[in-house]
Design a protein around this motif. Structure first.
Motif, short mmCIF file in Angstrom:
data_model
loop_
_atom_site.label_atom_id
_atom_site.label_comp_id
_atom_site.label_asym_id
_atom_site.label_seq_id
_atom_site.Cartn_x
_atom_site.Cartn_y
_atom_site.Cartn_z
N TYR A 24 0.81 -1.21 0.00
CA TYR A 24 0.00 0.00 0.00
C TYR A 24 0.85 1.26 0.00
N LEU A 25 0.34 2.26 -0.69
CA LEU A 25 0.92 3.59 -0.68
C LEU A 25 0.05 4.41 0.27
N CYS A 26 0.59 4.68 1.46
CA CYS A 26 -0.20 5.31 2.52
C CYS A 26 0.07 6.81 2.58
N HIS A 27 -1.00 7.58 2.46
CA HIS A 27 -0.92 9.04 2.44
C HIS A 27 -1.27 9.68 3.78
N CYS A 28 -1.34 8.90 4.85
CA CYS A 28 -1.68 9.48 6.15
C CYS A 28 -0.57 10.46 6.57
N HIS A 29 -0.91 11.39 7.42
CA HIS A 29 0.06 12.40 7.85
C HIS A 29 1.25 11.79 8.58
N ARG A 30 1.02 10.70 9.31
CA ARG A 30 2.13 10.07 10.01
C ARG A 30 3.12 9.46 9.04
N CYS A 31 2.64 8.83 7.98
CA CYS A 31 3.56 8.27 6.97
C CYS A 31 4.28 9.39 6.23
N GLN A 32 3.59 10.49 5.97
CA GLN A 32 4.25 11.63 5.34
C GLN A 32 5.39 12.14 6.21
N LYS A 33 5.11 12.29 7.50
CA LYS A 33 6.14 12.79 8.42
C LYS A 33 7.29 11.80 8.56
N SER A 34 6.96 10.50 8.71
CA SER A 34 8.02 9.53 8.98
C SER A 34 8.89 9.24 7.76
N THR A 35 8.36 9.48 6.55
CA THR A 35 9.17 9.27 5.35
C THR A 35 9.76 10.57 4.80
N GLY A 36 9.18 11.70 5.19
CA GLY A 36 9.62 12.97 4.63
C GLY A 36 9.19 13.10 3.18
N SER A 37 8.15 12.37 2.80
CA SER A 37 7.70 12.33 1.41
C SER A 37 6.18 12.43 1.34
N ALA A 38 5.66 12.25 0.15
CA ALA A 38 4.22 12.36 -0.07
C ALA A 38 3.44 11.19 0.51
N HIS A 39 4.10 10.04 0.62
CA HIS A 39 3.42 8.85 1.15
C HIS A 39 4.44 7.80 1.54
N GLY A 40 3.99 6.87 2.35
CA GLY A 40 4.79 5.70 2.65
C GLY A 40 4.49 4.63 1.62
N ALA A 41 5.42 3.76 1.35
CA ALA A 41 5.23 2.62 0.45
C ALA A 41 5.60 1.39 1.26
N ILE A 42 4.58 0.63 1.70
CA ILE A 42 4.79 -0.43 2.67
C ILE A 42 4.27 -1.76 2.16
N VAL A 43 5.13 -2.78 2.22
CA VAL A 43 4.77 -4.14 1.86
C VAL A 43 4.46 -4.87 3.17
N PHE A 44 3.26 -5.44 3.26
CA PHE A 44 2.87 -6.22 4.43
C PHE A 44 3.07 -7.69 4.12
N MET A 45 3.79 -8.39 5.01
CA MET A 45 4.05 -9.82 4.81
C MET A 45 3.53 -10.59 6.01
N ASP A 46 2.61 -11.53 5.76
CA ASP A 46 2.04 -12.37 6.81
C ASP A 46 2.90 -13.60 7.03
N ALA A 47 2.83 -14.12 8.26
CA ALA A 47 3.57 -15.34 8.62
C ALA A 47 5.01 -15.25 8.12
N ALA A 48 5.61 -14.10 8.32
CA ALA A 48 6.94 -13.83 7.76
C ALA A 48 8.04 -14.06 8.79
N GLN A 49 9.18 -14.41 8.27
CA GLN A 49 10.38 -14.58 9.07
C GLN A 49 11.33 -13.44 8.72
N LEU A 50 11.65 -12.60 9.70
CA LEU A 50 12.56 -11.48 9.51
C LEU A 50 13.89 -11.82 10.16
N ASP A 51 14.96 -11.79 9.37
CA ASP A 51 16.30 -12.07 9.87
C ASP A 51 17.20 -10.89 9.55
N TRP A 52 17.93 -10.44 10.56
CA TRP A 52 18.90 -9.36 10.38
C TRP A 52 20.24 -9.98 10.02
#
Length: 137
Positions: A24-52
């Motif tokens: 989703y391309l999120c245009h909420c004010h919080r995403c605008q502030k946190s990205t410093g841009s017009a919108h956030g671009a966020i991929v949501f992944m279910d049942a995901a394994q995140l490894d650093w």
């Protein structure tokens, strides 16, 4: 799907595997502030394994009080990085942090009632593969 990514300074890198449940391309004010841009671009992944892979000690988390808005970012360069939201069982991956570029087409723009007025002109602007040519005076 498996995604690999990193921050701008290269200090932190990750691998995340799971099922993409939305992009989703999120245009909420919080995403605008946190990205410093017009919108956030966020991929949501279910049942995901995140490894650093490296740099987990560089991660900083910030959550807006009394909200679900939270972000993970590199404490050196400020780049947004994936966030595991345990209570929802989802990993939120900032699309701009993905290095292997194998992302699906976004599903939708959301919170468009809050988008910036100038966004209506974006599709009309000229495009350049690199920097635009210098304008003559």
């Amino acid at each position: 799907m498996e995604l690999h990514g990193s921050c701008l300074c290269g200090g932190a890198s990750y691998s995340v595997s799971g099922e993409v449940s939305g992009f989703y391309l999120c245009h909420c004010h919080r995403c605008q502030k946190s990205t410093g841009s017009a919108h956030g671009a966020i991929v949501f992944m279910d049942a995901a394994q995140l490894d650093w892979m490296r740099g987990e000690q560089l991660l900083t988390h910030y959550r807006v009080d009394d909200s679900r808005h939270e972000k993970c970012f590199c404490s050196v360069c400020g780049s947004s990085l994936p966030l595991l939201v345990e209570e929802q069982g989802v990993v939120m991956v900032p699309a701009g942090s993905v290095d292997n570029g194998e992302l699906p087409q976004p599903n939708a723009h959301i919170f468009t009632s809050r988008q910036q007025g100038w966004q209506q002109y974006i599709a009309l602007l000229p495009t350049y593969e690199e920097y635009p040519p210098k304008e003559s005076k």
